[in-house]
Design a protein around this motif. Sequence first.
Motif, PDB file in Angstrom:
ATOM      1  N   UNK A  76      40.343 -42.627  -2.315  1.00 35.27           N
ATOM      2  CA  UNK A  76      40.139 -41.218  -3.121  1.00 35.27           C
ATOM      3  C   UNK A  76      41.303 -40.404  -3.319  1.00 35.27           C
ATOM      4  N   UNK A  77      41.593 -40.272  -4.827  1.00 40.39           N
ATOM      5  CA  UNK A  77      42.809 -39.561  -5.314  1.00 40.39           C
ATOM      6  C   UNK A  77      42.318 -38.482  -5.763  1.00 40.39           C
ATOM      7  N   UNK A  78      42.284 -37.193  -5.320  1.00 44.34           N
ATOM      8  CA  UNK A  78      42.037 -36.043  -5.898  1.00 44.34           C
ATOM      9  C   UNK A  78      43.106 -35.663  -6.960  1.00 44.34           C
ATOM     10  N   UNK A  79      42.413 -35.346  -8.228  1.00 44.72           N
ATOM     11  CA  UNK A  79      43.319 -34.986  -9.400  1.00 44.72           C
ATOM     12  C   UNK A  79      44.429 -33.920  -8.774  1.00 44.72           C
ATOM     13  N   UNK A 112      33.296 -42.501   0.469  1.00 43.12           N
ATOM     14  CA  UNK A 112      34.199 -41.935  -0.515  1.00 43.12           C
ATOM     15  C   UNK A 112      33.586 -40.603  -1.249  1.00 43.12           C
ATOM     16  N   UNK A 113      32.435 -40.964  -1.822  1.00 40.48           N
ATOM     17  CA  UNK A 113      31.426 -39.942  -2.491  1.00 40.48           C
ATOM     18  C   UNK A 113      31.246 -38.810  -1.520  1.00 40.48           C
ATOM     19  N   UNK A 114      30.872 -39.012  -0.490  1.00 38.85           N
ATOM     20  CA  UNK A 114      30.665 -37.989   0.528  1.00 38.85           C
ATOM     21  C   UNK A 114      31.879 -37.009   0.619  1.00 38.85           C
ATOM     22  N   UNK A 115      33.121 -37.606   0.784  1.00 40.77           N
ATOM     23  CA  UNK A 115      34.373 -36.750   1.013  1.00 40.77           C
ATOM     24  C   UNK A 115      34.827 -36.074  -0.294  1.00 40.77           C
ATOM     25  N   UNK A 116      34.289 -36.806  -1.452  1.00 40.26           N
ATOM     26  CA  UNK A 116      34.670 -36.113  -2.759  1.00 40.26           C
ATOM     27  C   UNK A 116      34.115 -34.872  -2.879  1.00 40.26           C
ATOM     28  N   UNK A 117      32.649 -34.920  -2.601  1.00 38.13           N
ATOM     29  CA  UNK A 117      31.784 -33.615  -2.437  1.00 38.13           C
ATOM     30  C   UNK A 117      32.437 -32.641  -1.549  1.00 38.13           C
ATOM     31  N   UNK A 118      32.628 -33.257  -0.201  1.00 38.70           N
ATOM     32  CA  UNK A 118      33.290 -32.424   0.693  1.00 38.70           C
ATOM     33  C   UNK A 118      34.635 -31.575   0.112  1.00 38.70           C
ATOM     34  N   UNK A 119      35.232 -32.189  -0.643  1.00 42.71           N
ATOM     35  CA  UNK A 119      36.406 -31.525  -1.223  1.00 42.71           C
ATOM     36  C   UNK A 119      36.258 -30.820  -2.695  1.00 42.71           C
ATOM     37  N   UNK A 168      32.810 -43.408 -15.087  1.00 43.08           N
ATOM     38  CA  UNK A 168      32.834 -41.962 -14.270  1.00 43.08           C
ATOM     39  C   UNK A 168      31.457 -41.755 -13.672  1.00 43.08           C
ATOM     40  N   UNK A 169      31.464 -41.006 -12.788  1.00 39.83           N
ATOM     41  CA  UNK A 169      30.006 -40.600 -12.223  1.00 39.83           C
ATOM     42  C   UNK A 169      30.255 -39.197 -11.960  1.00 39.83           C
ATOM     43  N   UNK A 170      29.292 -38.353 -12.416  1.00 38.36           N
ATOM     44  CA  UNK A 170      28.931 -36.916 -11.942  1.00 38.36           C
ATOM     45  C   UNK A 170      28.358 -36.775 -10.826  1.00 38.36           C
ATOM     46  N   UNK A 171      28.819 -36.014  -9.872  1.00 37.95           N
ATOM     47  CA  UNK A 171      28.405 -35.801  -8.435  1.00 37.95           C
ATOM     48  C   UNK A 171      27.459 -34.578  -8.512  1.00 37.95           C
ATOM     49  N   UNK A 172      27.521 -33.675  -9.630  1.00 39.80           N
ATOM     50  CA  UNK A 172      26.897 -32.280  -9.345  1.00 39.80           C
ATOM     51  C   UNK A 172      25.333 -32.573 -10.039  1.00 39.80           C
TER      52      UNK A 172
END
Length: 172
Positions: A76-79, A112-119, A168-172
Amino acid sequence: MITRIDDCSFDTALGDLTDILHACVQDGASIGFILPFSPDQARAYWQDRVRPNLQTGTLDLFIFRENERILGTVQLIPAAMPNQPHRADVAKLLVHPSARRRGLGRVLMAALQDRAIQLGRTLLVLDTRSTDPSRILYQSLGFQIAGEIPDYCRNPLEDRLEPTTYMYKNLS
């Protein structure tokens, strides 16, 4: 078991990560490398491209470990740009060929998705060779196709160009 690797645990994981990357490329995965591709080149990728980003905290590296052996990984690479605090890239989802079709890719992507949401990231972006089976996996996980670029990447096994699909995937 899924865990995140940090710089302190990187050396312990390096051998298995090297093996996974090398095996995936040998098996025809289009992940940026072409044949011939040696274990030394695989090791150099992890040491030269991934480790520095672990050290600076600009990348999260997830692994799936079973019986003390790493069988899969994803990044996972945050922009980093100020106008993209909501976005992150998915990179190098790799499952060792001997461990495929067991759901490891799905479990890694869920972590990965859980971490993205956490961030606080609400948009995931990735690209995959249009003919790769991973495209079907990503679609089954809710990723949408944004478009396709013809002749984007070289086939890892043959001297020919292939299209890549951006998703792409929207997580919100």
